[in-house]
Design an enzyme around this catalytic site. Structure first.
Site, PDB file in Angstrom:
ATOM      1  N   ASN A 229      29.319  41.943  32.023  1.00 58.15           N
ATOM      2  CA  ASN A 229      28.213  42.331  32.901  1.00 58.15           C
ATOM      3  C   ASN A 229      28.162  43.849  32.998  1.00 58.15           C
ATOM      4  OD1 ASN A 229      29.922  43.232  35.209  1.00 58.15           O
ATOM      5  ND2 ASN A 229      30.550  41.081  35.179  1.00 58.15           N
ATOM      6  N   ASP A 305      31.694  34.716  36.232  1.00 58.03           N
ATOM      7  CA  ASP A 305      31.803  33.404  36.865  1.00 58.03           C
ATOM      8  C   ASP A 305      32.272  32.343  35.874  1.00 58.03           C
ATOM      9  OD1 ASP A 305      30.997  34.115  39.461  1.00 58.03           O
ATOM     10  OD2 ASP A 305      28.940  34.324  38.744  1.00 58.03           O
ATOM     11  N   ILE A 335      39.535  34.637  41.931  1.00 57.52           N
ATOM     12  CA  ILE A 335      40.776  35.392  42.196  1.00 57.52           C
ATOM     13  C   ILE A 335      40.897  35.696  43.690  1.00 57.52           C
ATOM     14  CG2 ILE A 335      42.098  37.466  41.609  1.00 57.52           C
ATOM     15  CD1 ILE A 335      40.350  37.606  39.014  1.00 57.52           C
TER      16      ILE A 335
HETATM   17  O1  C5P Z   1      31.379  34.495  44.486  1.00 61.04           O
HETATM   18  P1  C5P Z   1      31.105  35.889  44.082  1.00 61.04           P
HETATM   19  O2  C5P Z   1      31.393  36.160  42.641  1.00 61.04           O
HETATM   20  O3  C5P Z   1      29.763  36.415  44.446  1.00 61.04           O
HETATM   21  O4  C5P Z   1      32.143  36.731  44.971  1.00 61.04           O
HETATM   22  C1  C5P Z   1      32.294  38.077  44.834  1.00 61.04           C
HETATM   23  C2  C5P Z   1      33.660  38.498  45.322  1.00 61.04           C
HETATM   24  O5  C5P Z   1      34.659  37.600  44.806  1.00 61.04           O
HETATM   25  C3  C5P Z   1      34.050  39.838  44.799  1.00 61.04           C
HETATM   26  O6  C5P Z   1      34.932  40.405  45.743  1.00 61.04           O
HETATM   27  C4  C5P Z   1      34.767  39.516  43.491  1.00 61.04           C
HETATM   28  O7  C5P Z   1      35.668  40.539  43.130  1.00 61.04           O
HETATM   29  C5  C5P Z   1      35.476  38.231  43.833  1.00 61.04           C
HETATM   30  N1  C5P Z   1      35.598  37.271  42.710  1.00 61.04           N
HETATM   31  C6  C5P Z   1      36.857  36.932  42.235  1.00 61.04           C
HETATM   32  N2  C5P Z   1      36.979  36.013  41.228  1.00 61.04           N
HETATM   33  C7  C5P Z   1      35.903  35.420  40.698  1.00 61.04           C
HETATM   34  C8  C5P Z   1      34.622  35.749  41.182  1.00 61.04           C
HETATM   35  C9  C5P Z   1      34.496  36.685  42.174  1.00 61.04           C
HETATM   36  O8  C5P Z   1      37.849  37.497  42.706  1.00 61.04           O
HETATM   37  N3  C5P Z   1      36.050  34.547  39.737  1.00 61.04           N
END
Ligand code: C5P
Length: 422
Positions: A229, A305, A335
């Site tokens: 991204n 994602d 994470i």
């Molecule tokens: O669910 P979303 O991706 O919108 O959430 C964003 C937050 O979750 C950010 O703080 C991102 O660093 C973290 N995140 C993560 N692992 C993922 C997806 C998002 O730690 N697979």
């Protein structure tokens, strides 16, 4: 966002240099070719909003003139122990009383030897000895030939000065003015600026461990292709820098980005979300459990994602006349949610990149991930940019951090985190 963004970016660095704006910095120049780099340092300190005074040894003036430093700083340059521009003719007392920090750059072997032994035979050495040590830092950026630096006498002097509380910056390794290569180069002006800022910043996170993820992840399709991204990592790196300046021990887990590591930040580079999770788990597992609950995890990375379910071992070839390949995806681990589910757990801070309804979507995400603080921003307006604005969400409500450079926002964000720690 476009209207005043140019103005914000072109502002003097003042806004974004937490530890330097309004600080009183005495730059002391001793003999060395590296004095030309000190000219750049002085210019950058001025741009960062610091108040500068310059002291030069007599030998330093064989390398750069006092007039050059005077023009750059707009201030008279002090060279004489008995300078009668200071009303009581005690420049060595008044200048030390004035300064928040003295940085000797370049520091010659001779200056180090004199300081280590408390010899006061010129303005520079006398004012360093006379400065109020409880509120005026002394930083030394050595610059000399590699044999001079490695000589046991110089090493003894450096050890004595460090024991007395002097902060050593470098020296660096590389090409030297004498034609040799080795240890003894003065650090670059930007490194010295960061180190000085670091030394003078408010220590809001003193002694805390702070783990930060930043940048995008890259999910391989085959050996030459992948999906990623547009995250540049700028916000995460700015937060790592601000946390380190605030006194935290910072570990930065970075996806593929083209950014230099902030001063004194320990960095691990990763590629995929799975790599990032492994690195995060390893970092937290290496902390004793009583440290984990005082640690901070700031998840800034734009983690992909999904990832392709299979990675082809060879490049997927284009077949003329055949259908295009179709990719099957599997979900990546979350994470942040996994760290928040630990017990004990660090103070967890998340980010949400949205395209609308920041408050509603951000708050829903904060609750879903079970974290105390989340910063929501408009993803497509900030990815790759130097400016951003944040909406902070916690159980008490929301707080806006208006449009500013990512460096300035990072400092405000660290203040906001520090104020929420128990
Ligand atoms: O669910 P979303 O991706 O919108 O959430 C964003 C937050 O979750 C950010 O703080 C991102 O660093 C973290 N995140 C993560 N692992 C993922 C997806 C998002 O730690 N697979």
């Amino acid at each position: 966002m476009a209207q005043n963004s140019k103005e914000l970016i072109s502002q003097p660095l003042a806004e974004s240099r937490w530890g330097l704006h309004g600080k009183r910095v005495l730059i002391a120049v001793s003999a060395g070719v590296a004095a030309y780099k000190t000219c750049i340092l002085v210019r950058d300190l001025m741009r960062a909003g610091a108040n500068i005074k310059i002291v030069m040894t007599e030998a330093a003036r064989a390398f750069v003139s006092a007039e050059t430093f005077q023009a750059l700083s707009g201030e008279p340059v002090y060279t004489d122990l008995w300078d009668d521009r200071i009303s009581n003719r005690m420049a060595h007392i008044e200048l030390g009383r004035w300064a928040d920090a003295i940085m000797i750059a370049p520091a010659s072997a001779d200056v180090m030897a004199r300081l280590a032994h408390g010899i006061c035979n010129d303005l520079l050495s006398t004012l360093c000895l006379a400065r109020p040590r409880d509120r005026c830092l002394l930083l030394i950026a050595p610059a000399m030939n590699k044999e001079m630096w490695s000589h046991p006498a110089t090493q003894r002097n450096a050890a004595t000065l460090a024991k007395d509380g002097t902060i050593f910056l470098g020296p660096d390794r590389g090409d030297q003015a004498c034609g040799e290569t080795g240890d003894g180069r003065m650090l670059e002006p930007e490194d010295l600026l960061q180190a000085l800022e670091h030394a003078l910043s408010p220590k809001l996170l003193a002694g805390r461990h702070c783990l930060i993820t930043a940048g995008p992840t890259f999910e391989a399709i085959d050996p030459v292709r992948g999906i990623t991204n547009r995250s540049s990592g700028k916000m995460g790196f700015a937060i790592a820098r601000a946390a380190s300046q605030a006194g935290a021990l910072v570990q930065l887990i970075a996806g593929p980005v083209c950014l230099a590591s902030p001063w004194q930040v320990q960095r691990t580079d990763v590629v995929s979300a799975i790599d990032m999770k492994l690195a995060v788990d390893r970092a937290i597992d290496s902390l004793p459990s009583d440290k984990v609950k005082h640690a901070i995890f700031i998840s800034v990375a734009a983690v992909a994602d999904w990832r392709p379910a299979e990675i082809a071992s060879q490049k997927i070839k284009k077949q003329h006349g055949e259908s295009t390949p179709s990719l099957r995806f599997v979900e990546n681990p979350d994470i942040l949610a996994s760290v928040a589910a630990r017990s004990p757990r660090p103070f967890c801070v998340g980010f949400a990149a949205e395209s609308e309804m920041l408050h509603q979507y951000g708050e829903a995400k904060r609750k879903k991930k079970n974290i105390p603080l989340l910063a929501a921003n408009i993803g497509h307006e900030t990815f790759g940019q130097d400016l951003n604005q944040l909406l902070l969400l916690d159980e008490r409500g929301s707080e806006s951090l208006p449009l500013a450079t990512k460096e300035k926002l990072a400092q405000q964000f660290i203040e906001a985190i520090a104020s929420r720690l128990t």
